[in-house]
Design a protein around this motif. Structure first.
Motif, short mmCIF file in Angstrom:
data_model
loop_
_atom_site.label_atom_id
_atom_site.label_comp_id
_atom_site.label_asym_id
_atom_site.label_seq_id
_atom_site.Cartn_x
_atom_site.Cartn_y
_atom_site.Cartn_z
N TRP A 46 37.69 33.19 36.76
CA TRP A 46 36.75 34.57 36.33
C TRP A 46 37.15 34.25 34.68
CZ3 TRP A 46 33.09 37.81 37.45
CH2 TRP A 46 32.70 38.91 36.47
N GLY A 66 33.16 36.22 41.20
CA GLY A 66 32.16 37.06 41.34
C GLY A 66 31.03 36.93 41.82
N ALA A 67 30.06 37.52 42.23
CA ALA A 67 28.66 36.99 42.54
C ALA A 67 28.11 36.76 41.40
CB ALA A 67 28.14 38.29 43.02
N GLY A 68 28.17 37.19 39.96
CA GLY A 68 27.66 36.69 38.92
C GLY A 68 28.37 35.40 38.36
N LEU A 91 31.66 42.72 49.26
CA LEU A 91 30.87 42.97 48.16
C LEU A 91 29.68 43.71 48.05
CD1 LEU A 91 31.69 40.94 44.97
CD2 LEU A 91 29.28 41.44 45.51
N ARG A 228 24.50 43.05 34.73
CA ARG A 228 24.99 42.55 33.62
C ARG A 228 24.38 43.49 32.45
NH1 ARG A 228 28.37 41.09 36.48
NH2 ARG A 228 29.12 38.84 36.67
N HIS A 276 32.04 48.90 35.17
CA HIS A 276 31.76 47.88 35.68
C HIS A 276 32.52 47.82 36.94
CE1 HIS A 276 30.50 43.38 35.20
NE2 HIS A 276 30.79 43.61 36.63
N ALA A 279 30.77 46.88 42.30
CA ALA A 279 30.86 46.10 43.60
C ALA A 279 32.03 45.34 43.15
CB ALA A 279 29.83 45.46 43.89
N SER A 281 35.46 42.89 43.21
CA SER A 281 35.83 41.52 43.88
C SER A 281 37.23 41.80 44.60
CB SER A 281 35.89 40.40 43.28
OG SER A 281 34.55 40.04 42.47
#
Ligand code: NDP
Ligand code: OXD
Length: 313
Positions: A46, A66-68, A91, A228, A276, A279, A281
Motif C-alpha cells: 500500500w 486495496g481494490a484501487g 470488501l 478516489r 476514506h 470499504a 481492507s
C-alpha cells in the motif's frame, strides 16, 4: 516453483496483522528491510516507497491490499511484473453497504429530518419512491455492479457508465466519452466508483455536475464519491453546492487525505464526510485470498484480478 518470500511494504497502515497472517504460511520481510533482497518473490503493498520494488531482482508479482491501484502506479520505478488488485466479497459488501446507506440517506431526506428534530418540528415533507429516482454509477466494475444490483433490488432506476460497453440486466448502461453526457442527463444521484487514472483524474468537476438531472423531487442533484479523491475537484463541489447545482454530497475521499482541518468541506451543512472508510481492507479476509493466489501461481496457474497496466486499473 519454490515457495516465494514476501516483502510487506505498507505506508500509513499498521502492518502487524497483515504480517501475522501472511507469516502463517510464508516468510515475510517487513519494509524498511528487504531492499535488494534476491530471495523476495512477491510484494504486498500500500503506497510502497518509490523505487523500492525495482531493487528486488527476483520479484514475480505485486499484490495491492486495496481494490484501487493508483497508489502502486505512483512509484516512478515500478518494475514490469504482474500487479494483482483485490476483488473480495468482504470488501464488496462494505462498499455496497456504504452506497446503499448514502443513497437512502439522501433519498429519504435525512438532513431535513435532522434539522427538524433539532427544532422539534413535526412535519412530513413529500417523499418520492425509489422508482422515481435514478442513481447513476460511474464505474461499472466489481464494486459498481454490486452496488447497482443492491440499488435495483430497492427499486431505484439505475444507470451505469464504464469505459467499454458493459451490459447489465435492469441497468441503463452508457460507455466512453460519447456516453457520458447522456448518462449524466439521466442521473439524479451520482455515485462515483471509478479508479484514478490519467483519464479520470479531475473528472468530477463543475462542468460535469452541471449536466446532472435536476427535475427529480429530491430538490436537486446529489453526489456520492467513494472512488478516489483526485477524481474530484473539491473547490468545484463547493461551488456547485453553494449555487444549487448540487443539493447535497456524501464524500468518502478527497483531493488531499487526511482532509485538512482548514477544508470548508468539514463544516459545510450540505456535505457528509467519512474518512476514506467506505470499504476497508480487512486482512483477515484478504490475506487468505492472496496466499491462495501465490500458491496457485507457483503451481503454474494464472494470477487472477490482474491490473491492465496500459489502462492503469
Ligand atoms: P474495477 O476495475 O472493477 O472497475 C472500474 C470501472 O471503472 C470499470 O467499469 C471501468 O470500465 C470503469 N472505468 C475506468 N476508467 C474509465 C474511464 N476512463 N471512463 C469510463 N469508465 C472507466 O474497479 P473496482 O470496482 O474494484 O473499484 C473501483 C474503485 O473504487 C477503485 O479503483 C478504488 O479507487 C475505489 N475504492 C475505494 C474504496 C474506499 O474505501 N473509498 C475501497 C475500494 C475501492 P470498464 O468496465 O470498461 O473496464
Ligand atoms: C481500496 C481502498 O482501494 O480502500 O481498496 O481505497
Amino acid at each position: 516453483m519454490e515457495k516465494g518470500k514476501i516483502l510487506l511494504a505498507l505506508t500509513g497502515i499498521h502492518p502487524q496483522r497483515w504480517h501475522e497472517l501472511l507469516s502463517a504460511e510464508r516468510e515475510v520481510v517487513l519494509e524498511p528491510n528487504g531492499a535488494n533482497d534476491p530471495s523476495i518473490t512477491y510484494a504486498v503493498v500500500w503506497k510502497q516507497k518509490p523505487n523500492l520494488l525495482k531493487s528486488l531482482p527476483n520479484l514475480r508479482a505485486i499484490f495491492s491490499i486495496g481494490a484501487g491501484v493508483d497508489h502502486v502506479f505512483a512509484d516512478p520505478g515500478l518494475p514490469d511484473v504482474p500487479i494483482v488488485k483485490i476483488v473480495a466479497d468482504n470488501l464488496t459488501q462494505h462498499m455496497v453497504e456504504y452506497v446503499v446507506w448514502r443513497v437512502l440517506d439522501h433519498h429519504r431526506q435525512a438532513s431535513l429530518y435532522r434539522a427538524q428534530q433539532q427544532k422539534k418540528i413535526w412535519h412530513e415533507p413529500p417523499q418520492r419512491v425509489a422508482g422515481d429516482v435514478s442513481v447513476g454509477i460511474m464505474g461499472l466494475g466489481s464494486l459498481g455492479r454490486a452496488a447497482a444490483s443492491a440499488l435495483l433490488s430497492l427499486g431505484f432506476a439505475v444507470n451505469g457508465w464504464s469505459r467499454s460497453e458493459r451490459g447489465m440486466k435492469g441497468v441503463s448502461t452508457y460507455a466512453g466519452e460519447a456516453g457520458l453526457i447522456p448518462f449524466l442527463n439521466a442521473t439524479d444521484i451520482l455515485v462515483v466508483l471509478l479508479p484514478l487514472t490519467p483519464q479520470t483524474q479531475g473528472i468530477v468537476n463543475y462542468g460535469l455536475l452541471k449536466e446532472l438531472r435536476r427535475r427529480n423531487g429530491l430538490g436537486g442533484a446529489v453526489l456520492i464519491n467513494a472512488g478516489r479523491g483526485r477524481l474530484q475537484k473539491d473547490a468545484d463541489i463547493l461551488r456547485a453546492l453553494d449555487d444549487g447545482t448540487l443539493k447535497e454530497a456524501s464524500l468518502d475521499v478527497f483531493e488531499v487525505e487526511p482532509l485538512p482541518k482548514t477544508s470548508p468541506l468539514w463544516s459545510h451543512p450540505k456535505v457528509f464526510v467519512t474518512p476514506h472508510a467506505a470499504a476497508t481492507s480487512d486482512p483477515a479476509h484478504l490475506v487468505p485470498i492472496m496466499l491462495r493466489q501465490m500458491a496457485a501461481f507457483e503451481r503454474g496457474e494464472k494470477l487472477e484480478n490482474l491490473v491492465d497496466r496500459k489502462a492503469g486499473y
